[in-house]
Design an enzyme around this catalytic site. Sequence first.
Site, mmCIF file in Angstrom:
data_model
loop_
_atom_site.group_PDB
_atom_site.id
_atom_site.type_symbol
_atom_site.label_atom_id
_atom_site.label_comp_id
_atom_site.label_asym_id
_atom_site.label_seq_id
_atom_site.Cartn_x
_atom_site.Cartn_y
_atom_site.Cartn_z
ATOM 1 N N HIS A 121 0.821 -1.222 0.000
ATOM 2 C CA HIS A 121 0.000 0.000 0.000
ATOM 3 C C HIS A 121 0.854 1.270 0.000
ATOM 4 O O HIS A 121 0.398 2.317 0.453
ATOM 5 C CB HIS A 121 -0.980 -0.031 1.185
ATOM 6 C CG HIS A 121 -2.020 -1.112 1.076
ATOM 7 N ND1 HIS A 121 -2.786 -1.543 2.127
ATOM 8 C CD2 HIS A 121 -2.414 -1.849 -0.007
ATOM 9 C CE1 HIS A 121 -3.608 -2.507 1.707
ATOM 10 N NE2 HIS A 121 -3.395 -2.713 0.427
ATOM 11 N N ASN A 215 -2.786 -12.717 16.073
ATOM 12 C CA ASN A 215 -3.758 -11.630 16.206
ATOM 13 C C ASN A 215 -4.547 -11.879 17.491
ATOM 14 O O ASN A 215 -5.031 -12.999 17.700
ATOM 15 C CB ASN A 215 -4.702 -11.645 14.980
ATOM 16 C CG ASN A 215 -5.498 -10.369 14.836
ATOM 17 O OD1 ASN A 215 -5.993 -9.819 15.812
ATOM 18 N ND2 ASN A 215 -5.646 -9.897 13.601
HETATM 19 C C1 BJW Z 1 -3.108 -6.771 16.490
HETATM 20 C C2 BJW Z 1 -2.599 -6.065 17.560
HETATM 21 C C3 BJW Z 1 -1.393 -6.503 18.077
HETATM 22 C C4 BJW Z 1 -4.416 -5.103 16.971
HETATM 23 N N1 BJW Z 1 -0.792 -7.569 17.550
HETATM 24 N N2 BJW Z 1 -2.489 -7.828 15.983
HETATM 25 C C5 BJW Z 1 -15.813 -0.961 -3.620
HETATM 26 C C6 BJW Z 1 -15.302 0.277 -4.042
HETATM 27 C C7 BJW Z 1 -13.917 0.470 -4.234
HETATM 28 C C8 BJW Z 1 -13.058 -0.575 -4.012
HETATM 29 C C9 BJW Z 1 -13.565 -1.791 -3.592
HETATM 30 C C10 BJW Z 1 -14.923 -1.984 -3.420
HETATM 31 N N3 BJW Z 1 -15.124 -3.267 -2.984
HETATM 32 C C11 BJW Z 1 -13.947 -3.869 -2.894
HETATM 33 C C12 BJW Z 1 -12.991 -2.995 -3.266
HETATM 34 C C13 BJW Z 1 -11.568 -3.249 -3.280
HETATM 35 C C14 BJW Z 1 -10.883 -2.536 -2.127
HETATM 36 C C15 BJW Z 1 -11.280 -3.217 -0.837
HETATM 37 O O1 BJW Z 1 -10.713 -4.215 -0.421
HETATM 38 N N4 BJW Z 1 -12.268 -2.708 -0.136
HETATM 39 C C16 BJW Z 1 -12.764 -3.385 1.073
HETATM 40 C C17 BJW Z 1 -12.567 -2.485 2.272
HETATM 41 C C18 BJW Z 1 -14.198 -3.761 0.822
HETATM 42 N N5 BJW Z 1 -9.476 -2.622 -2.415
HETATM 43 C C19 BJW Z 1 -8.856 -1.699 -3.153
HETATM 44 O O2 BJW Z 1 -9.448 -0.731 -3.581
HETATM 45 C C20 BJW Z 1 -7.401 -1.955 -3.449
HETATM 46 N N6 BJW Z 1 -7.139 -1.771 -4.826
HETATM 47 C C21 BJW Z 1 -7.692 -2.563 -5.751
HETATM 48 O O3 BJW Z 1 -8.417 -3.502 -5.497
HETATM 49 O O4 BJW Z 1 -7.328 -2.211 -7.015
HETATM 50 C C22 BJW Z 1 -7.948 -2.852 -8.128
HETATM 51 C C23 BJW Z 1 -7.551 -2.066 -9.349
HETATM 52 C C24 BJW Z 1 -6.816 -2.678 -10.352
HETATM 53 C C25 BJW Z 1 -6.494 -1.947 -11.503
HETATM 54 C C26 BJW Z 1 -6.880 -0.607 -11.618
HETATM 55 C C27 BJW Z 1 -7.577 0.007 -10.599
HETATM 56 C C28 BJW Z 1 -7.918 -0.720 -9.450
HETATM 57 C C29 BJW Z 1 -6.543 -0.925 -2.718
HETATM 58 C C30 BJW Z 1 -6.687 -1.033 -1.240
HETATM 59 C C31 BJW Z 1 -5.943 0.111 -0.583
HETATM 60 C C32 BJW Z 1 -6.142 0.097 0.922
HETATM 61 N N7 BJW Z 1 -5.666 1.338 1.441
HETATM 62 C C33 BJW Z 1 -5.606 1.512 2.875
HETATM 63 C C34 BJW Z 1 -5.101 2.951 3.169
HETATM 64 C C35 BJW Z 1 -3.601 3.020 2.825
HETATM 65 C C36 BJW Z 1 -3.019 4.376 3.107
HETATM 66 C C37 BJW Z 1 -3.100 4.737 4.562
HETATM 67 O O5 BJW Z 1 -2.451 4.075 5.397
HETATM 68 O O6 BJW Z 1 -3.854 5.671 4.880
HETATM 69 O O7 BJW Z 1 -4.726 0.546 3.452
HETATM 70 S S1 BJW Z 1 -7.180 1.192 3.728
HETATM 71 C C38 BJW Z 1 -6.423 0.455 5.155
HETATM 72 O O8 BJW Z 1 -6.822 -0.954 5.238
HETATM 73 C C39 BJW Z 1 -4.907 0.475 4.880
HETATM 74 C C40 BJW Z 1 -4.491 -0.875 5.407
HETATM 75 O O9 BJW Z 1 -3.251 -1.255 4.847
HETATM 76 C C41 BJW Z 1 -5.656 -1.759 4.996
HETATM 77 C C42 BJW Z 1 -5.747 -3.047 5.771
HETATM 78 O O10 BJW Z 1 -5.968 -2.805 7.127
HETATM 79 P P1 BJW Z 1 -5.272 -3.712 8.231
HETATM 80 O O11 BJW Z 1 -3.827 -3.558 8.167
HETATM 81 O O12 BJW Z 1 -5.796 -5.092 8.138
HETATM 82 O O13 BJW Z 1 -5.759 -2.998 9.580
HETATM 83 P P2 BJW Z 1 -7.126 -3.194 10.402
HETATM 84 O O14 BJW Z 1 -7.282 -2.008 11.271
HETATM 85 O O15 BJW Z 1 -8.270 -3.525 9.526
HETATM 86 O O16 BJW Z 1 -6.839 -4.505 11.293
HETATM 87 C C43 BJW Z 1 -5.864 -4.487 12.312
HETATM 88 C C44 BJW Z 1 -5.773 -5.880 12.932
HETATM 89 O O17 BJW Z 1 -4.718 -5.863 13.889
HETATM 90 C C45 BJW Z 1 -7.048 -6.305 13.677
HETATM 91 O O18 BJW Z 1 -7.408 -7.616 13.265
HETATM 92 C C46 BJW Z 1 -6.611 -6.320 15.157
HETATM 93 O O19 BJW Z 1 -7.253 -7.340 15.917
HETATM 94 C C47 BJW Z 1 -5.137 -6.604 15.018
HETATM 95 N N8 BJW Z 1 -4.325 -6.162 16.139
HETATM 96 N N9 BJW Z 1 -3.485 -5.034 17.858
HETATM 97 C C48 BJW Z 1 -1.389 -8.221 16.519
HETATM 98 N N10 BJW Z 1 -0.824 -5.871 19.157
#
Ligand code: BJW
Length: 252
Positions: A121, A215
């Site tokens: 990302h 997790n």
């Molecule tokens: C612990 C802990 C401890 C706590 N120890 N664990 C409808 C419209 C538009 C798009 C879509 C749509 N439907 C689906 C999509 C696709 C979309 C998507 O997935 N959406 C879903 C949300 C539904 N994906 C995309 O759009 C991606 N691109 C794509 O698909 O492109 C296709 C394409 C191809 C060709 C041309 C054009 C397009 C891109 C996704 C980008 C995600 N961006 C973000 C922001 C990044 C910048 C920033 O940081 O601000 O990325 S969103 C956010 O979520 C961030 C993260 O990397 C990502 C994942 O989150 P993560 O890391 O899992 O965090 P949390 O908070 O969810 O979970 C934390 C976990 O830690 C929990 O489980 C806790 O329990 C645990 N935890 N303490 C261990 N101590």
Amino acid sequence: MESFEPSATLGERLSGAARVLVLTGAGVSAESGLATFRGPGGLWEGLDPTRLATREAFERDPVTVWRFYAWRRSQAAAASPNAAHRAIAALERSRPAVDVVTQNVDGLLERAGCRRVILLHGTLWRLRCTAEGTEAEDQRGELGPLPPRCACGAILRPAVVWFGEPLPAGAYGEAEAAARHADLVLVVGTSGLVVPAALLPEIALAGGAYVVEVNPERTALSPRVQERLAGPAGEILPLLVEAAGFPREPAP
Ligand code: BJW
């Protein structure tokens, strides 16, 4: 199977695996004081992510989006890598064939000593010109008046991946190959709600890998994994790396 303490058997699996993939999410930085995205106290709590993390939001109101990212940069710059980041770096340096893939943009794995991190990302620490598409590293704490501008006059954006945007060229392909070839996968601190990153454990499972989730909370992936280590990554990963016979900390 669910436990807190990694077993000696899992340690042996980790030391004996031919290829290891470590996939991390925001939870790996939680113990460094950086908020995760979802859940209580998460960055998106009470907010609509599409107002901050989409290109449309940035085009509509670049100053508001930049305020959010300037704050995130200052939080990340003030944070230090924790024991989980350091255990991952120690593992990467201690044995061959470890692929480290992260969804995080904070740079803490690199600061902990990881030599090569596949950034799915993007990163907070590069800025991209919205006109020319060129990118430059930018470690400055202070960005000056927002939004920052390129020498060409156009607005700069953070080189992170927003919803609806493709992942950086090559990054997903490399991560997918790592998932296909891994025989042991550690999925650490991710809710697994964002694709395509969330597909990687499924690809590894389909290829016969042994998948371990680290997790404190269960996720949609939990029922699919062979083993769950239910607790904070900063406590569990050093124990796991040690059980595999490696140092908990990267050599200085
Ligand atoms: C612990 C802990 C401890 C706590 N120890 N664990 C409808 C419209 C538009 C798009 C879509 C749509 N439907 C689906 C999509 C696709 C979309 C998507 O997935 N959406 C879903 C949300 C539904 N994906 C995309 O759009 C991606 N691109 C794509 O698909 O492109 C296709 C394409 C191809 C060709 C041309 C054009 C397009 C891109 C996704 C980008 C995600 N961006 C973000 C922001 C990044 C910048 C920033 O940081 O601000 O990325 S969103 C956010 O979520 C961030 C993260 O990397 C990502 C994942 O989150 P993560 O890391 O899992 O965090 P949390 O908070 O969810 O979970 C934390 C976990 O830690 C929990 O489980 C806790 O329990 C645990 N935890 N303490 C261990 N101590």
